[in-house]
Design an enzyme around this catalytic site. Sequence first.
Site, PDB file in Angstrom:
ATOM      1  N   GLU A 124      24.427  31.134  75.954  1.00 20.99           N
ATOM      2  CA  GLU A 124      23.565  31.608  74.858  1.00 20.99           C
ATOM      3  C   GLU A 124      22.587  32.585  75.487  1.00 20.99           C
ATOM      4  OE1 GLU A 124      23.881  30.883  71.750  1.00 20.99           O
ATOM      5  OE2 GLU A 124      25.173  29.119  71.775  1.00 20.99           O
ATOM      6  N   CYS A 175      15.096  34.371  71.200  1.00 22.99           N
ATOM      7  CA  CYS A 175      16.251  35.257  71.302  1.00 22.99           C
ATOM      8  C   CYS A 175      16.678  35.770  69.930  1.00 22.99           C
ATOM      9  CB  CYS A 175      17.395  34.509  71.960  1.00 22.99           C
ATOM     10  SG  CYS A 175      17.694  32.945  71.130  1.00 22.99           S
TER      11      CYS A 175
HETATM   12  P1  NAP Z   1      16.162  33.439  82.598  1.00 21.85           P
HETATM   13  O1  NAP Z   1      15.347  34.151  83.597  1.00 21.85           O
HETATM   14  O2  NAP Z   1      17.605  33.743  82.514  1.00 21.85           O
HETATM   15  O3  NAP Z   1      15.893  31.891  82.855  1.00 21.85           O
HETATM   16  C1  NAP Z   1      16.556  30.891  82.141  1.00 21.85           C
HETATM   17  C2  NAP Z   1      16.884  29.745  83.080  1.00 21.85           C
HETATM   18  O4  NAP Z   1      17.742  30.204  84.123  1.00 21.85           O
HETATM   19  C3  NAP Z   1      15.665  29.131  83.773  1.00 21.85           C
HETATM   20  O5  NAP Z   1      15.866  27.746  83.901  1.00 21.85           O
HETATM   21  C4  NAP Z   1      15.692  29.803  85.126  1.00 21.85           C
HETATM   22  O6  NAP Z   1      15.066  29.045  86.131  1.00 21.85           O
HETATM   23  C5  NAP Z   1      17.180  29.869  85.378  1.00 21.85           C
HETATM   24  N1  NAP Z   1      17.581  30.857  86.357  1.00 21.85           N
HETATM   25  C6  NAP Z   1      16.965  32.020  86.703  1.00 21.85           C
HETATM   26  N2  NAP Z   1      17.673  32.657  87.651  1.00 21.85           N
HETATM   27  C7  NAP Z   1      18.751  31.875  87.939  1.00 21.85           C
HETATM   28  C8  NAP Z   1      19.846  31.993  88.834  1.00 21.85           C
HETATM   29  N3  NAP Z   1      20.017  33.041  89.636  1.00 21.85           N
HETATM   30  N4  NAP Z   1      20.763  30.992  88.856  1.00 21.85           N
HETATM   31  C9  NAP Z   1      20.622  29.922  88.050  1.00 21.85           C
HETATM   32  N5  NAP Z   1      19.619  29.762  87.179  1.00 21.85           N
HETATM   33  C10 NAP Z   1      18.693  30.727  87.119  1.00 21.85           C
HETATM   34  O7  NAP Z   1      15.635  33.659  81.129  1.00 21.85           O
HETATM   35  P2  NAP Z   1      14.139  33.735  80.620  1.00 21.85           P
HETATM   36  O8  NAP Z   1      13.697  35.139  80.753  1.00 21.85           O
HETATM   37  O9  NAP Z   1      13.314  32.670  81.204  1.00 21.85           O
HETATM   38  O10 NAP Z   1      14.394  33.343  79.095  1.00 21.85           O
HETATM   39  C11 NAP Z   1      14.429  34.267  78.088  1.00 21.85           C
HETATM   40  C12 NAP Z   1      15.846  34.756  77.826  1.00 21.85           C
HETATM   41  O11 NAP Z   1      16.605  33.710  77.248  1.00 21.85           O
HETATM   42  C13 NAP Z   1      15.869  35.867  76.820  1.00 21.85           C
HETATM   43  O12 NAP Z   1      16.801  36.849  77.186  1.00 21.85           O
HETATM   44  C14 NAP Z   1      16.311  35.187  75.544  1.00 21.85           C
HETATM   45  O13 NAP Z   1      16.903  36.025  74.601  1.00 21.85           O
HETATM   46  C15 NAP Z   1      17.250  34.163  76.070  1.00 21.85           C
HETATM   47  N6  NAP Z   1      17.405  33.061  75.120  1.00 21.85           N
HETATM   48  C16 NAP Z   1      18.597  32.965  74.477  1.00 21.85           C
HETATM   49  C17 NAP Z   1      18.794  31.975  73.541  1.00 21.85           C
HETATM   50  C18 NAP Z   1      20.109  31.857  72.839  1.00 21.85           C
HETATM   51  O14 NAP Z   1      20.363  30.821  72.251  1.00 21.85           O
HETATM   52  N7  NAP Z   1      20.972  32.853  72.865  1.00 21.85           N
HETATM   53  C19 NAP Z   1      17.777  31.063  73.268  1.00 21.85           C
HETATM   54  C20 NAP Z   1      16.562  31.188  73.949  1.00 21.85           C
HETATM   55  C21 NAP Z   1      16.398  32.213  74.882  1.00 21.85           C
HETATM   56  P3  NAP Z   1      13.544  29.348  86.547  1.00 21.85           P
HETATM   57  O15 NAP Z   1      12.736  29.038  85.350  1.00 21.85           O
HETATM   58  O16 NAP Z   1      13.308  28.375  87.652  1.00 21.85           O
HETATM   59  O17 NAP Z   1      13.495  30.780  86.956  1.00 21.85           O
END
Ligand code: NAP
Length: 481
Positions: free
Chosen positions: A254, A288
């Site tokens: 997602e 999102c």
């Molecule tokens: P993110 O940086 O991708 O982080 C999400 C999760 O992934 C966190 O637990 C983060 O851990 C972890 N993570 C980061 N780098 C990683 C890696 N290299 N390997 C494994 N895990 C890793 O996303 P965000 O910026 O926090 O969240 C916002 C994004 O989520 C937006 O793009 C939004 O659109 C999307 N989103 C999508 C939905 C949907 O249902 N489609 C719903 C909500 C949000 P850490 O926190 O420890 O860095």
Amino acid sequence: MKLNDPTLLKTDSYINGAWHGGNTRFAVTNPATGDVIAEVADLGAAETTAAIDAAVPAQKAWAARTAKDRAMVMRKWYELIMANAEDLAVILTTEMGKPLAEAKGEIAYGASFIDWFAEEARRVCGDVMESPIPDKRFLTFKQPIGVFGAITPWNFPIAMITRKVAPGIAAGCACVLKPAEQTPLSALALAELAERAGIPAGVMNIVTGMDAPAIGNTLCADDRIRKMTFTGSTEVGRILMQQSAHTLKKMSLELGGNAPLIVFDDADLDVAIAGAMASKYRNAGQTCVCANRIFVQDGVYDEFARRLTEASAAMKVGNGMEEGVEQGPIIDSQGLDKIERHVADAVSKGAEVLTGGHRHELGGTYYQPTVLANMSSDMMMFGEETFGPVAGLFRFTSDDEAVAMANDTEFGLAAYIFTDSTSRLFRVSEALEYGMVSANTGIFSSEVGPFGGVKSSGLGREGSKYGIDEFMEIKFVCVGI
Ligand code: NAP
């Protein structure tokens, strides 16, 4: 943080039914004040492997129980979450910043997936097919995929977990989950309530830690993890998919969105304004599915802009714990920087600021509710999600033009349309390259509707009658008679 039940505030990871502190800890801060609210266990690859070791036998025992039995435990978990909703909302608002009323809404929404999938567990059915061969009979079993890895973001600290864990454990799987580093406390409170409900040791493991790449890679590289489910950025989703290629896991992703919200001349403007406000400013624009580009038809553009500006300027910004606050702080300074970059870029290319456009006078990471007019497709806001309280208005003339602009993005998560014409509603819904279309309403998420995207917004569907299938394998059995 004042809780009715202070024992819900857990700061250690939950692995194999026990709390693990590890050697180091990381700080969790309140984005509304900048205060440190907890020091949480900072675990990594070794503890992730230990959690997988525990999950493997736990999954087999959990799957061996009847679906009815699993459903009853899940129902108890649901009831405990609802009974503790007030405390969970306080924890959520304190670590994430969204207004308390929104946090309460998220607890109920998050819990609804547990209730729903507890019921769905009991309705899993294989098939018996008409055999084309006289002396053979054909049937299918649906079986749990096994142990799955889950990684969740900060913007819905409860709901993004239950939307994955509930269908998974309903199906008879076990999980190892890493919550976002900004919001581990909600995840750990959920684990505490899962334990009280009787979810067995090893079925739901929560590994907290700062080294997300190490935890993520450990999950993806381990052959015993048969599925990865992730909500977060498209960039990290791609990394996880690449890392999972070697062990060929089933994936649910997602990912990011870039939602268009289209207002046609024939729309009821009261409904369109209410829908745009709800979709744009929910969680301070940090979802999102928040409207990222607002396309308004010529005939109503000026009136819509005036009314949206008036409503945006009237919003109460502040600490989410205060009564009446409608918009909290942005999660962190990186998030704030991105919003500022997008607004500066738009203004430098000709956007007109109708209200807001700056950091809020409250300081910290607060940003003013903002409306920008005269937006165009060469601006950053057209191609990327801003993840903040900025409404950019684009003018259009024909339906085809609106659909072409809406689809002109690599993303395809949610789209919104506002029209009173039924035929237009069908034509435009069919033409939009999105996983979800919300017509004449700004809020559509529910445990009953399938949630998910197309293109770079990801793979798979969460919630709904389809959600449990993501955690099951279909086994074909051919019986010679
Ligand atoms: P993110 O940086 O991708 O982080 C999400 C999760 O992934 C966190 O637990 C983060 O851990 C972890 N993570 C980061 N780098 C990683 C890696 N290299 N390997 C494994 N895990 C890793 O996303 P965000 O910026 O926090 O969240 C916002 C994004 O989520 C937006 O793009 C939004 O659109 C999307 N989103 C999508 C939905 C949907 O249902 N489609 C719903 C909500 C949000 P850490 O926190 O420890 O860095």
